[in-house]
Structure formats: structure tokens, C-alpha cells
Motif scaffolding. Structure first.
Motif, PDB file in Angstrom:
ATOM      1  N   ILE A 507       0.864  -1.185   0.000  1.00 42.70           N
ATOM      2  CA  ILE A 507       0.000   0.000   0.000  1.00 42.70           C
ATOM      3  C   ILE A 507       0.897   1.230   0.000  1.00 42.70           C
ATOM      4  N   LEU A 508       0.663   2.129  -0.964  1.00 42.19           N
ATOM      5  CA  LEU A 508       1.451   3.366  -1.085  1.00 42.19           C
ATOM      6  C   LEU A 508       0.513   4.564  -1.058  1.00 42.19           C
ATOM      7  N   PRO A 509       0.220   5.113   0.114  1.00 38.92           N
ATOM      8  CA  PRO A 509      -0.641   6.296   0.192  1.00 38.92           C
ATOM      9  C   PRO A 509       0.078   7.520  -0.350  1.00 38.92           C
ATOM     10  N   ASN A 510      -0.699   8.487  -0.861  1.00 39.22           N
ATOM     11  CA  ASN A 510      -0.161   9.760  -1.354  1.00 39.22           C
ATOM     12  C   ASN A 510       0.930   9.543  -2.398  1.00 39.22           C
ATOM     13  N   THR A 511       0.734   8.547  -3.259  1.00 42.46           N
ATOM     14  CA  THR A 511       1.723   8.223  -4.286  1.00 42.46           C
ATOM     15  C   THR A 511       1.009   8.036  -5.627  1.00 42.46           C
ATOM     16  N   ASP A 512       1.415   8.826  -6.674  1.00 44.66           N
ATOM     17  CA  ASP A 512       0.786   8.699  -7.990  1.00 44.66           C
ATOM     18  C   ASP A 512       1.433   7.566  -8.767  1.00 44.66           C
ATOM     19  N   ILE A 513       1.030   7.402 -10.037  1.00 42.48           N
ATOM     20  CA  ILE A 513       1.493   6.268 -10.829  1.00 42.48           C
ATOM     21  C   ILE A 513       2.987   6.326 -11.094  1.00 42.48           C
ATOM     22  N   ASP A 514       3.521   7.541 -11.293  1.00 45.07           N
ATOM     23  CA  ASP A 514       4.956   7.657 -11.572  1.00 45.07           C
ATOM     24  C   ASP A 514       5.776   7.242 -10.349  1.00 45.07           C
ATOM     25  N   GLY A 515       5.372   7.725  -9.178  1.00 45.10           N
ATOM     26  CA  GLY A 515       6.078   7.345  -7.963  1.00 45.10           C
ATOM     27  C   GLY A 515       5.951   5.859  -7.683  1.00 45.10           C
ATOM     28  N   THR A 516       4.791   5.309  -8.014  1.00 41.29           N
ATOM     29  CA  THR A 516       4.579   3.881  -7.784  1.00 41.29           C
ATOM     30  C   THR A 516       5.476   3.040  -8.681  1.00 41.29           C
ATOM     31  N   MET A 517       5.677   3.480  -9.936  1.00 42.80           N
ATOM     32  CA  MET A 517       6.565   2.750 -10.840  1.00 42.80           C
ATOM     33  C   MET A 517       8.001   2.763 -10.335  1.00 42.80           C
ATOM     34  N   VAL A 518       8.397   3.871  -9.705  1.00 44.30           N
ATOM     35  CA  VAL A 518       9.751   3.947  -9.143  1.00 44.30           C
ATOM     36  C   VAL A 518       9.917   2.903  -8.023  1.00 44.30           C
ATOM     37  N   ILE A 519       8.919   2.841  -7.149  1.00 41.47           N
ATOM     38  CA  ILE A 519       8.981   1.855  -6.067  1.00 41.47           C
ATOM     39  C   ILE A 519       9.006   0.429  -6.633  1.00 41.47           C
ATOM     40  N   ALA A 520       8.201   0.179  -7.675  1.00 40.68           N
ATOM     41  CA  ALA A 520       8.178  -1.149  -8.294  1.00 40.68           C
ATOM     42  C   ALA A 520       9.557  -1.519  -8.843  1.00 40.68           C
ATOM     43  N   GLN A 521      10.220  -0.521  -9.471  1.00 39.38           N
ATOM     44  CA  GLN A 521      11.549  -0.785 -10.013  1.00 39.38           C
ATOM     45  C   GLN A 521      12.547  -1.108  -8.897  1.00 39.38           C
ATOM     46  N   ARG A 522      12.413  -0.419  -7.764  1.00 41.28           N
ATOM     47  CA  ARG A 522      13.302  -0.691  -6.631  1.00 41.28           C
ATOM     48  C   ARG A 522      13.074  -2.099  -6.088  1.00 41.28           C
ATOM     49  N   ILE A 523      11.826  -2.514  -6.083  1.00 41.13           N
ATOM     50  CA  ILE A 523      11.529  -3.861  -5.602  1.00 41.13           C
ATOM     51  C   ILE A 523      12.147  -4.902  -6.531  1.00 41.13           C
ATOM     52  N   HIS A 524      11.998  -4.684  -7.836  1.00 44.26           N
ATOM     53  CA  HIS A 524      12.636  -5.596  -8.794  1.00 44.26           C
ATOM     54  C   HIS A 524      14.137  -5.691  -8.531  1.00 44.26           C
ATOM     55  N   THR A 525      14.765  -4.531  -8.318  1.00 48.99           N
ATOM     56  CA  THR A 525      16.211  -4.495  -8.070  1.00 48.99           C
ATOM     57  C   THR A 525      16.573  -5.256  -6.804  1.00 48.99           C
ATOM     58  N   ALA A 526      15.763  -5.060  -5.751  1.00 52.27           N
ATOM     59  CA  ALA A 526      16.029  -5.738  -4.484  1.00 52.27           C
ATOM     60  C   ALA A 526      15.946  -7.258  -4.638  1.00 52.27           C
ATOM     61  N   ILE A 527      14.956  -7.731  -5.382  1.00 53.03           N
ATOM     62  CA  ILE A 527      14.818  -9.179  -5.601  1.00 53.03           C
ATOM     63  C   ILE A 527      15.967  -9.700  -6.458  1.00 53.03           C
ATOM     64  N   GLN A 528      16.361  -8.901  -7.483  1.00 52.37           N
ATOM     65  CA  GLN A 528      17.494  -9.285  -8.330  1.00 52.37           C
ATOM     66  C   GLN A 528      18.761  -9.419  -7.497  1.00 52.37           C
ATOM     67  N   ASP A 529      18.966  -8.477  -6.566  1.00 54.27           N
ATOM     68  CA  ASP A 529      20.182  -8.504  -5.744  1.00 54.27           C
ATOM     69  C   ASP A 529      20.231  -9.729  -4.836  1.00 54.27           C
ATOM     70  N   LEU A 530      19.059 -10.292  -4.484  1.00 53.94           N
ATOM     71  CA  LEU A 530      19.058 -11.499  -3.662  1.00 53.94           C
ATOM     72  C   LEU A 530      19.709 -12.670  -4.396  1.00 53.94           C
ATOM     73  N   ALA A 531      19.531 -12.692  -5.737  1.00 56.16           N
ATOM     74  CA  ALA A 531      20.131 -13.734  -6.577  1.00 56.16           C
ATOM     75  C   ALA A 531      19.825 -15.143  -6.058  1.00 56.16           C
ATOM     76  N   ILE A 532      18.547 -15.374  -5.750  1.00 56.11           N
ATOM     77  CA  ILE A 532      18.135 -16.692  -5.276  1.00 56.11           C
ATOM     78  C   ILE A 532      18.039 -17.633  -6.482  1.00 56.11           C
ATOM     79  N   PRO A 533      18.802 -18.708  -6.535  1.00 62.01           N
ATOM     80  CA  PRO A 533      18.790 -19.595  -7.720  1.00 62.01           C
ATOM     81  C   PRO A 533      17.395 -20.152  -8.001  1.00 62.01           C
ATOM     82  N   HIS A 534      17.035 -20.212  -9.297  1.00 60.73           N
ATOM     83  CA  HIS A 534      15.737 -20.763  -9.707  1.00 60.73           C
ATOM     84  C   HIS A 534      15.913 -21.374 -11.101  1.00 60.73           C
ATOM     85  N   GLN A 535      16.529 -22.555 -11.140  1.00 62.03           N
ATOM     86  CA  GLN A 535      16.796 -23.208 -12.421  1.00 62.03           C
ATOM     87  C   GLN A 535      15.520 -23.686 -13.103  1.00 62.03           C
ATOM     88  N   ALA A 536      14.419 -23.776 -12.340  1.00 61.61           N
ATOM     89  CA  ALA A 536      13.167 -24.257 -12.939  1.00 61.61           C
ATOM     90  C   ALA A 536      12.365 -23.135 -13.578  1.00 61.61           C
TER      91      ALA A 536
END
Length: 595
Positions: A507-536
């Protein structure tokens, strides 16, 4: 086509048709794309409560089959991804407005040049009703056990159990309290139990236990417990034997009831009766006669000296200064007020009061007193009052302890309120907390007319991950994702919650679509940095996520469910277009972000 092949094909169709129309379970065939019913058997019509003519050609949505649109999306998603589904649980509403809990199994089959579904419905409403009834019974049982514990406390009864085979002795909490043993020390040995009682009574108990072990005979005894100060605590002990199929005693169990208070009441009654007859000194209560004309006690019993430590001579010598000397300053006005009330009393009426007095050792004791008219002057004025007082210091201590316990209970309930809002696995907010917060933010931002945004994401090909690495590593994967995303969601008003399974929501209160896309990109980056193997995975050799984004300003025509539905549809689009990306089509613009 040869005659043999045609015959085999016709036999196959005949078998299918026979099974389809004669099976007792509701069976249906529908198109995958639209969900339009192409064929239903008689069992389906009976289950649904309508004729085939009113069912065929219509979609499940037109029939109103799905009570929850999210279930429909989840159902179709699993069928598209897996090709079949087994025992999908949901609640539906039939044509006759009956709510039923069912399990649906379905498989995608290519029929007549299009993808179709062949499905079977199993009505398990009675089973779930039975489970709910069983749950209610369990709750009632727990409540009954709590009431039993409370009843034991009120009746001063404790119970015990002795396993003859293992030698284990078990005491209830109330029994520890009755017999004055610290519960942290654990249950005593049999020899230690016997030492609690007066020697003569201990021998009596030992003999009764031996008889019960050898013959299975029950017993009921009155026993005296020797307290630390040498006084007796009177108890009633009951024991009973449990025998096995061979008639051997395998267990003893029973109760111990504190009879001290009852014995005290009985003693007080006998003393009161004797006092009326001969005005003796047998009552354990404080008895006194106060002369209001002479302003002094003309009689006090021996209990006054025993309880307060003052002799009759000392009390009488205090005269009119008695109350200012021994009464607590804060309670003195209550004493004088009750004395004024005595002048207006009718015969057989009484005044009662609780107040503190100082004993001869300088300690404060609580007394509960009841006073009534004992004699009057010739003209009817009050002359003497007869009073009885009882030391209630222990009761007051219990009341204080109870207030403290109630305070601690309120603190515990507050802590429990926190716990019920936390997901047990990931230790982030759960679905309950999310629903409550979303409603709060919706109402607030409706008043402020500001943006409210939602990120709904799940792990790409998580079922394949579980299948490849096992559910334990699957749980660890969800925990790592939750912890990583929590570092990205740092504003106090933002909320990360586990939505269900491998789905998370932000939930992102007081956040428009542009700000929300920025947060989404940060989440993608955070998951990428985890580098959890998923060969399947089909999109990457490490764990990735797909995010659906919705953002709007709350209005009276919309509701929080609209925000969730938009995010769910966007997540569906993100997964449909290849996964490992964010998608939003809010506000007439389409946002799509690849990672």
C-alpha cells in the motif's frame, strides 16, 4: 477411416456419453476462453436447480456461479498455467440461491477446434458444516474447561493425578495454591506430600492410598495441613482408582478441597449461637458493645486482642480517642459517618463499613464491620450498639492482586492484537492487517482527494520452485523476499503485507502512478540482488517477480475492491506478457517496465 476404427470411435463416444450422463457427480463442459457452458449432465442440473435449456450457452458469470471474482481469476490462471486443476475449493451460489461449498476438478481439452474445459463438481457443504460444528464444539470445550478452572478456584478445589505405571504425580494450579507449595518447585514426591499433613492424618491418608492401590477402593477423608506458622488448614481429600482390563490399578486421581473457610464459618455460627445464649468468648470475629453516651467500649471479646494485639484495658482506656488513635486517617471520616447513621437506624437494621485500623505492632489491617442497635434509652434514643468485625486484609490483598492481573491482562491483549496482524512465516503484515489498513487509507485519501496506489506481486513460477527445491526452501525464499522488500518500503504510512501464498501487496498512500513505478523498479532491483537460484524458471536462472500496479484517487463511486481488482488485472497482464516485469494500465496510460 476403416470400419474397425469407426466402430472403436463410436464405442468410445458411447462410453463417454454413458459416463457423462449417468455419473452421480455434476459434470460440465465449457469453453476455456469465455466459460460458456456447452453441455451439462442431469446431476449438474439437479445440483444447480435449473433445466439444461436455461444453462447451456450461458457463461458462469451470467449464471452468477462465482461469488468471488478473485476465485475465478485464480481458477483460470491455474488452468492456463497447468492445464488442469484438482479439488479447487470455493463457495458458490446456485440458481435456487443456496450457498454451497464445493471442490471443482477440471482439465483443458481440445474439442471441436477450440480449448474446452471438462469439469466435475463435488458438493462438500455437509463436510464443512461438520468441520465448523466441530470447531464450535472445541471452542465450547475450551470455554467449559476455563469455567471448570474458575469454579475450582471459587470452590477452593484442586485436582491431582498419580500414574501407577510411571510413578508421575500431577497437580493442578489450584492444588499448589491450596497446599501452599511454590509451583515453580514442581510436584512433590509422595513422601513430601505426607509431610504436609498432621502426622496422625498423614498416616490415615497413607493407609487409604495403600488400600486403594491394592483393592481399587475409593476414599474420602478430612485432613489437616500443617501451615508454616503451625496452624491447621482443613481439607477434604477424595481419591479414586482406575483399573485396566485385567482389574489392576493403573491410576489414582482425585481432588483436595480447602475446607478452612467453611470450618471457620461453622465455628463462627456456633460461637454466635453460644454468645446469644451466654455471651461467651468463642467467636473468632471481633465483637464489641459501644456505649454512645459514655463514648467508650463497654465490652470487647478476646478476638480483639488476638487480631489487633490490644488488651481490653488498653481499648477502654482510649475512650473517646479510640478511633483517632487506631483508624487510618483516610478512613476516619467513614467511621464517623457510619456512627451518625446508627442514630437513625430501626431495630434489626445495620450499618456496614470497611476501614483500616493499626494493630499493636503498627501494621495496618482491613476490617469489615457491621453494627446494629443493641439498646436504647427510655425515651428511645440510641444508647449502645453491638458490632462485629472481620479481618479482611487477605481479601483486600487478593482484590489488589486481581486489579494488577486485570491490568496485565489488558497489556497482554494489546500484545495479542499486534500478533494477530503479523504473518507467521514472513513476520510482515498479514491479510487481516492489509484489509484494515487499506480501508483506513481509502477513507483518509477520499477526504483529502489524494492518490492511493497498490502493488500486487508474486514470485514467477513459484510452484516450479517448490517442486524443484522443496517447500522448506520455498518458505525461506518467501522470507528473504519479504525482508528485502521491507527495506524498500520505508515510509511510516506504507505497508508491505503477505496477500496469500506467494503473493505480496504494498500500500502506497499519497503516491501517484509515476512514484509507484519507481517503487516497483526498486523492488525488482532488491529481488534481483538477492540472486536466489531458480533453475526451474522459464524467464531467469534466479528468482524474479511480476508486479501489477493500480493507482487512483478514491471517489464515492469506487471502493477499495476496485483498486485491488485493477492491480490483480495488471498482475495478470504482466504475467501474460512474459513475467519478470511491472504492468499498469491506470489513468488511460499503459506502463510496462521490464527488468
Amino acid at each position: 477411416m476403416s470400419t474397425q476404427v469407426k466402430k472403436a470411435f463410436q464405442e468410445s463416444e458411447t462410453k463417454f456419453s454413458t459416463i457423462f450422463h449417468t455419473t452421480p457427480d455434476p459434470v460440465w463442459i465449457a469453453t476455456l476462453a469465455e466459460g460458456k457452458f456447452l453441455n451439462v449432465n442431469e446431476s449438474f442440473c439437479q445440483f444447480w436447480g435449473d433445466t439444461p435449456e436455461n444453462i447451456l450457452g450461458k457463461t458462469s458469470g451470467q449464471l452468477g456461479l462465482w461469488k468471488n471474482i478473485e476465485n475465478l481469476h485464480h481458477f483460470k490462471e491455474r488452468l492456463i498455467n497447468e492445464g488442469s486443476i484438482l479439488n479447487f475449493k470455493l463457495v458458490i451460489c446456485t440458481h435456487s440461491q443456496q450457498t454451497k461449498t464445493v471442490l471443482i476438478s477440471a482439465k483443458v481439452q481440445y474439442l471441436g477446434e477450440q480449448d474446452c474445459l471438462i469439469g466435475v463438481i463435488r458438493d462438500v457443504s455437509d463436510l464443512y458444516d461438520e468441520l465448523r460444528l466441530r470447531k464450535k464444539t472445541e471452542i465450547a470445550l475450551h470455554k467449559s474447561e476455563a469455567m471448570l478452572l474458575e469454579a475450582q478456584q471459587l470452590a477452593h478445589i484442586g485436582n491431582w493425578d498419580y500414574d501407577v505405571i510411571t510413578g508421575k504425580i500431577t497437580w493442578s494450579t489450584q492444588l499448589f495454591q491450596i497446599l501452599g507449595r511454590d509451583q515453580t518447585l514442581g510436584e512433590p514426591t509422595y513422601e513430601e506430600i505426607l509431610r504436609l499433613y498432621y502426622p496422625q492424618d498423614a498416616e490415615q491418608l497413607h493407609q487409604a492410598v495403600e488400600r486403594s492401590l491394592s483393592t481399587g477402593e475409593s476414599y474420602q477423608l478430612e485432613l489437616r495441613v500443617v501451615k508454616a506458622d503451625g496452624s491447621f488448614q482443613y481439607t477434604e481429600a477424595r481419591g479414586k482408582a482406575e483399573l485396566n482390563a485385567q482389574g489392576q490399578v493403573i491410576r489414582l486421581f482425585g481432588t483436595t478441597q480447602d475446607m478452612t473457610e467453611r470450618r471457620q464459618v461453622e465455628d463462627q455460627l456456633r460461637a454466635s449461637q453460644h454468645f446469644i445464649e451466654k455471651i461467651t468468648e468463642l467467636t473468632p470475629n471481633l465483637l464489641y458493645i459501644y456505649d454512645h453516651i459514655e463514648q467508650r467500649n463497654v465490652y470487647i471479646n478476646r478476638s480483639v486482642a488476638e487480631t489487633l494485639g490490644y488488651s481490653a484495658t488498653a481499648i477502654q482506656s482510649m475512650g473517646a480517642n479510640l478511633f483517632p488513635i487506631i483508624c487510618h486517617p483516610d478512613d476516619l471520616y467513614l467511621v464517623y459517618q457510619s456512627m451518625q447513621q446508627l442514630h437513625s437506624l430501626q431495630d434489626r437494621e445495620f450499618v456496614e463499613i470497611e476501614y483500616r485500623v493499626k494493630n499493636a505492632q503498627g501494621q495496618w489491617c482491613w476490617l469489615y464491620s457491621r453494627d446494629m442497635v443493641f439498646s436504647r434509652t427510655a425515651d428511645g434514643r440510641l444508647k449502645q450498639t453491638l458490632g462485629t468485625s472481620q479481618d479482611i486484609s487477605k481479601r483486600k490483598e487478593v482484590e489488589l492482586a486481581l486489579r494488577e492481573a486485570e491490568y496485565n491482562l489488558r497489556l497482554a491483549n494489546q500484545e495479542l492484537e499486534k500478533l494477530v496482524n503479523i504473518d507467521g512465516l514472513t513476520q510482515i503484515a498479514n491479510r487481516r492487517c492489509f484489509d484494515h489498513r487499506l480501508e483506513q487509507e481509502w477513507q483518509r485519501l477520499y477526504r483529502e482527494q489524494e492518490f492511493l496506489s497498490l502493488l500486487l506481486f508474486d514470485v514467477d513460477y513459484f510452484k516450479r520452485y517448490n517442486d524443484a527445491y522443496g517447500h522448506l526452501l520455498g518458505d525461506e525464499c518467501l522470507i528473504k523476499i519479504a525482508q528485502s522488500v521491507q527495506q524498500v518500503i520505508f515510509r511510516p504510512a506504507d505497508l508491505l503485507a503477505r496477500y496469500g501464498g506467494e503473493e505480496f501487496v504494498v500500500i502506497l498512500p499519497n503516491t501517484d502512478i509515476d512514484g509507484t513505478m519507481v517503487i516497483a523498479q526498486r523492488i525488482h532491483t532488491a529481488i534481483q540482488d538477492l540472486a536466489i537460484p531458480h533453475q526451474a524458471s522459464k524467464v531467469s536462472n534466479i528468482v524474479t517477480i511480476s508486479i501489477g500496479i493500480s493507482s487512483l484517487i478514491p471517489t464515492s463511486e469506487l471502493s477499495p475492491s476496485n483498486l485491488i481488482e485493477q492491480a490483480d488485472q495488471a498482475l495478470y497482464r504482466a504475467k501474460q506478457q512474459g513475467r519478470n516485469q511491472s504492468f499498469s494500465d491506470g489513468q488511460g496510460r499503459e506502463f510496462r517496465s521490464f527488468f
